[in-house]
Design an enzyme around this catalytic site. Sequence first.
Site, PDB file in Angstrom:
ATOM      1  N   HIS A 244       0.836  -1.209   0.000  1.00 50.60           N
ATOM      2  CA  HIS A 244       0.000   0.000   0.000  1.00 50.60           C
ATOM      3  C   HIS A 244       0.874   1.263   0.000  1.00 50.60           C
ATOM      4  CE1 HIS A 244      -4.162  -1.405   0.373  1.00 50.60           C
ATOM      5  NE2 HIS A 244      -3.671  -2.436   1.048  1.00 50.60           N
TER       6      HIS A 244
ATOM      7  N   ASP B 146      -8.021   4.282   6.778  1.00 41.11           N
ATOM      8  CA  ASP B 146      -8.109   2.867   6.396  1.00 41.11           C
ATOM      9  C   ASP B 146      -7.377   2.044   7.445  1.00 41.11           C
ATOM     10  OD1 ASP B 146      -8.529   0.536   4.991  1.00 41.11           O
ATOM     11  OD2 ASP B 146      -7.446   1.167   3.203  1.00 41.11           O
TER      12      ASP B 146
END
EC number: 2.7.1.156
Length: 181
Positions: A51, A87
């Site tokens: 990510h 997130d």
Amino acid sequence: MIFITGGVRSGKSSFAEQLAKEKAQKLGGALHYLATGVASDQEMAKRIARHQREREESEWSWRTWEQSTGIEAVAESFTSKDIVLLDCVTTLLNNELFSQQNWNPQVLTKLLHGIESVQACCAELILVSNEVLWEGINHENKLVLEYSRIIGNLHQVLVARSEKAYLVEAGIPIVMKEEMA
């Protein structure tokens, strides 16, 4: 505030990132990624690294904040034009619950305070969460029952406070709630 949920690997993070980019372009604000993950094992460490690499390689400039608990601590780092993508809510809940010496179901109040603090300082807060208990609840495990109660209540409160809510399935966002401006 926008709430996005879905199952594991449903495409909810990619959808959230796209929404954040669109909002930033429209408002002229900076993109912030409030990451709650902790590299507790090799798989999670690889996911976090992937990510991070994807955001670094993106044509969009992301400022990443690694904040596994106490997100209110970074709230004042954002401006009224900024877009913040958190997130994920489920991971934040887990981190808060298991960072305590004793299991405290009042963690819901702490989480909501942190989310409200961030929301008050930015133009748009996009929350990503997981649907982790769809497969049913083990009624004999008190911890699982309490966890399901907390996450269920948290999701309900967040959706009620959001102007939009989505469920992402197989990469397809499904509108659950949309308030007209």
